[in-house]
Design a protein around this motif. Sequence first.
Motif, PDB file in Angstrom:
ATOM      1  N   GLN A 133       0.850  -1.190   0.000  1.00  0.00           N
ATOM      2  CA  GLN A 133       0.000   0.000   0.000  1.00  0.00           C
ATOM      3  C   GLN A 133       0.884   1.238   0.000  1.00  0.00           C
ATOM      4  OE1 GLN A 133      -3.231  -0.315   2.997  1.00  0.00           O
ATOM      5  NE2 GLN A 133      -2.309  -2.307   3.423  1.00  0.00           N
ATOM      6  N   GLN A 134       0.352   2.327  -0.490  1.00  0.00           N
ATOM      7  CA  GLN A 134       1.106   3.582  -0.503  1.00  0.00           C
ATOM      8  C   GLN A 134       0.328   4.668   0.212  1.00  0.00           C
ATOM      9  OE1 GLN A 134       3.484   4.710  -3.874  1.00  0.00           O
ATOM     10  NE2 GLN A 134       2.705   6.789  -3.815  1.00  0.00           N
ATOM     11  N   LEU A 135       1.059   5.431   1.003  1.00  0.00           N
ATOM     12  CA  LEU A 135       0.497   6.568   1.722  1.00  0.00           C
ATOM     13  C   LEU A 135       1.325   7.790   1.363  1.00  0.00           C
ATOM     14  CD1 LEU A 135      -1.320   7.803   3.956  1.00  0.00           C
ATOM     15  CD2 LEU A 135       0.413   7.074   5.594  1.00  0.00           C
ATOM     16  N   ASP A 136       0.672   8.839   0.898  1.00  0.00           N
ATOM     17  CA  ASP A 136       1.348  10.090   0.565  1.00  0.00           C
ATOM     18  C   ASP A 136       1.085  11.093   1.683  1.00  0.00           C
ATOM     19  OD1 ASP A 136       2.330   9.179  -1.919  1.00  0.00           O
ATOM     20  OD2 ASP A 136       0.405   9.612  -2.873  1.00  0.00           O
ATOM     21  N   VAL A 137       2.177  11.661   2.213  1.00  0.00           N
ATOM     22  CA  VAL A 137       2.087  12.604   3.324  1.00  0.00           C
ATOM     23  C   VAL A 137       2.702  13.927   2.884  1.00  0.00           C
ATOM     24  CG1 VAL A 137       2.747  13.062   5.713  1.00  0.00           C
ATOM     25  CG2 VAL A 137       2.275  10.721   4.985  1.00  0.00           C
ATOM     26  N   ARG A 138       1.982  15.003   3.159  1.00  0.00           N
ATOM     27  CA  ARG A 138       2.451  16.357   2.835  1.00  0.00           C
ATOM     28  C   ARG A 138       2.835  17.042   4.149  1.00  0.00           C
ATOM     29  NH1 ARG A 138       0.978  19.199  -1.623  1.00  0.00           N
ATOM     30  NH2 ARG A 138       1.225  21.441  -1.514  1.00  0.00           N
ATOM     31  N   VAL A 139       4.108  17.441   4.244  1.00  0.00           N
ATOM     32  CA  VAL A 139       4.631  18.053   5.472  1.00  0.00           C
ATOM     33  C   VAL A 139       5.126  19.459   5.156  1.00  0.00           C
ATOM     34  CG1 VAL A 139       6.338  17.869   7.316  1.00  0.00           C
ATOM     35  CG2 VAL A 139       5.401  15.796   6.280  1.00  0.00           C
ATOM     36  N   GLU A 140       4.644  20.443   5.926  1.00  0.00           N
ATOM     37  CA  GLU A 140       5.125  21.804   5.770  1.00  0.00           C
ATOM     38  C   GLU A 140       5.899  22.189   7.025  1.00  0.00           C
ATOM     39  OE1 GLU A 140       3.623  26.348   4.758  1.00  0.00           O
ATOM     40  OE2 GLU A 140       2.173  24.730   4.873  1.00  0.00           O
ATOM     41  N   THR A 141       7.120  22.687   6.824  1.00  0.00           N
ATOM     42  CA  THR A 141       7.956  23.096   7.948  1.00  0.00           C
ATOM     43  C   THR A 141       8.930  24.174   7.493  1.00  0.00           C
ATOM     44  OG1 THR A 141       9.331  22.293   9.763  1.00  0.00           O
ATOM     45  CG2 THR A 141       9.705  21.315   7.596  1.00  0.00           C
ATOM     46  N   LYS A 142       9.696  24.677   8.454  1.00  0.00           N
ATOM     47  CA  LYS A 142      10.633  25.753   8.178  1.00  0.00           C
ATOM     48  C   LYS A 142      12.058  25.213   8.205  1.00  0.00           C
ATOM     49  CE  LYS A 142      10.134  29.492  10.929  1.00  0.00           C
ATOM     50  NZ  LYS A 142      10.107  30.859  11.465  1.00  0.00           N
ATOM     51  N   THR A 143      12.920  25.759   7.332  1.00  0.00           N
ATOM     52  CA  THR A 143      14.324  25.369   7.315  1.00  0.00           C
ATOM     53  C   THR A 143      15.127  26.276   8.242  1.00  0.00           C
ATOM     54  OG1 THR A 143      14.821  26.819   5.457  1.00  0.00           O
ATOM     55  CG2 THR A 143      14.141  24.563   4.922  1.00  0.00           C
ATOM     56  N   LEU A 144      16.418  25.995   8.367  1.00  0.00           N
ATOM     57  CA  LEU A 144      17.307  26.764   9.230  1.00  0.00           C
ATOM     58  C   LEU A 144      17.368  28.239   8.823  1.00  0.00           C
ATOM     59  CD1 LEU A 144      19.323  26.571  11.582  1.00  0.00           C
ATOM     60  CD2 LEU A 144      21.101  26.084   9.898  1.00  0.00           C
ATOM     61  N   ASP A 145      17.266  28.494   7.511  1.00  0.00           N
ATOM     62  CA  ASP A 145      17.306  29.880   7.024  1.00  0.00           C
ATOM     63  C   ASP A 145      15.904  30.493   6.902  1.00  0.00           C
ATOM     64  OD1 ASP A 145      16.953  28.018   5.021  1.00  0.00           O
ATOM     65  OD2 ASP A 145      18.329  28.950   3.605  1.00  0.00           O
ATOM     66  N   ASN A 146      14.957  29.990   7.705  1.00  0.00           N
ATOM     67  CA  ASN A 146      13.595  30.532   7.821  1.00  0.00           C
ATOM     68  C   ASN A 146      12.798  30.539   6.519  1.00  0.00           C
ATOM     69  OD1 ASN A 146      13.641  31.009  10.602  1.00  0.00           O
ATOM     70  ND2 ASN A 146      14.775  32.902  10.284  1.00  0.00           N
ATOM     71  N   VAL A 147      12.974  29.512   5.720  1.00  0.00           N
ATOM     72  CA  VAL A 147      12.202  29.351   4.494  1.00  0.00           C
ATOM     73  C   VAL A 147      11.186  28.229   4.733  1.00  0.00           C
ATOM     74  CG1 VAL A 147      12.285  28.698   2.056  1.00  0.00           C
ATOM     75  CG2 VAL A 147      14.126  30.080   3.041  1.00  0.00           C
ATOM     76  N   PHE A 148       9.930  28.519   4.459  1.00  0.00           N
ATOM     77  CA  PHE A 148       8.922  27.460   4.564  1.00  0.00           C
ATOM     78  C   PHE A 148       9.041  26.546   3.354  1.00  0.00           C
ATOM     79  CE2 PHE A 148       7.006  30.248   7.681  1.00  0.00           C
ATOM     80  CZ  PHE A 148       6.546  29.329   8.616  1.00  0.00           C
ATOM     81  N   ILE A 149       8.999  25.246   3.625  1.00  0.00           N
ATOM     82  CA  ILE A 149       9.124  24.252   2.560  1.00  0.00           C
ATOM     83  C   ILE A 149       8.063  23.169   2.771  1.00  0.00           C
ATOM     84  CG2 ILE A 149      10.869  22.906   3.789  1.00  0.00           C
ATOM     85  CD1 ILE A 149      12.173  22.439   1.007  1.00  0.00           C
ATOM     86  N   THR A 150       7.501  22.712   1.678  1.00  0.00           N
ATOM     87  CA  THR A 150       6.531  21.616   1.717  1.00  0.00           C
ATOM     88  C   THR A 150       7.192  20.387   1.116  1.00  0.00           C
ATOM     89  OG1 THR A 150       4.716  23.182   1.471  1.00  0.00           O
ATOM     90  CG2 THR A 150       4.239  20.879   0.986  1.00  0.00           C
ATOM     91  N   ALA A 151       7.217  19.310   1.880  1.00  0.00           N
ATOM     92  CA  ALA A 151       7.796  18.056   1.411  1.00  0.00           C
ATOM     93  C   ALA A 151       6.672  17.052   1.188  1.00  0.00           C
ATOM     94  CB  ALA A 151       8.787  17.518   2.438  1.00  0.00           C
ATOM     95  N   MET A 152       6.732  16.385   0.065  1.00  0.00           N
ATOM     96  CA  MET A 152       5.778  15.315  -0.243  1.00  0.00           C
ATOM     97  C   MET A 152       6.513  13.993  -0.066  1.00  0.00           C
ATOM     98  SD  MET A 152       2.677  15.406  -1.010  1.00  0.00           S
ATOM     99  CE  MET A 152       1.489  14.197  -1.409  1.00  0.00           C
TER     100      MET A 152
END
Length: 160
Positions: free
Chosen positions: A49-68
């Motif tokens: 089975q496959q589960l796709d998770v979308r995670v939004e967080t901030k990096t060390l240089d204060n950039v918001f990034i969304t990881a799939m």
Amino acid sequence: MCLCPFTVSTAEVGVIERFGKFNRLAPAGLGFLICGIEQIAGQISYRVQQLDVRVETKTLDNVFITAMVSIQFQVLQEKVYDAFYALTDPRRQITAHVFDVLRSELPNLELDSVFEAKEDLAFSVKNALSQTMTQYGYQIMQVLITDLDPDQRVKNSMNE
């Protein structure tokens, strides 16, 4: 005593309870229940089975990034009982672990480093999930970080 027929699809197993208590596992094919005494509590698939998770967080240089993140997993045949009875919602459990690992690791990296560390991040997620989910009857086959998407303003400034 009356027997009731039932079927279980290929690559699945049926969980049979007698008076609400686990009784046996029914393999794929035709099976019979004692009517009124036994019931099919559910079925578990052995398929990947496959589960796709979308995670939004901030990096060390204060950039918001969304990881799939895509997690591929399956039930271990020898641990069907645990997979069925131990967790109410295994997908939510997996999602929580993905959030935990990425939200603890991504804030320690700068945006450029995140893209370079994609495989290391996937490996960290897989290790954390494998340690936890194996005891509940699930094998983590693969963890893939399929997309890293910085905030739109950052993308626009990079393209200028």
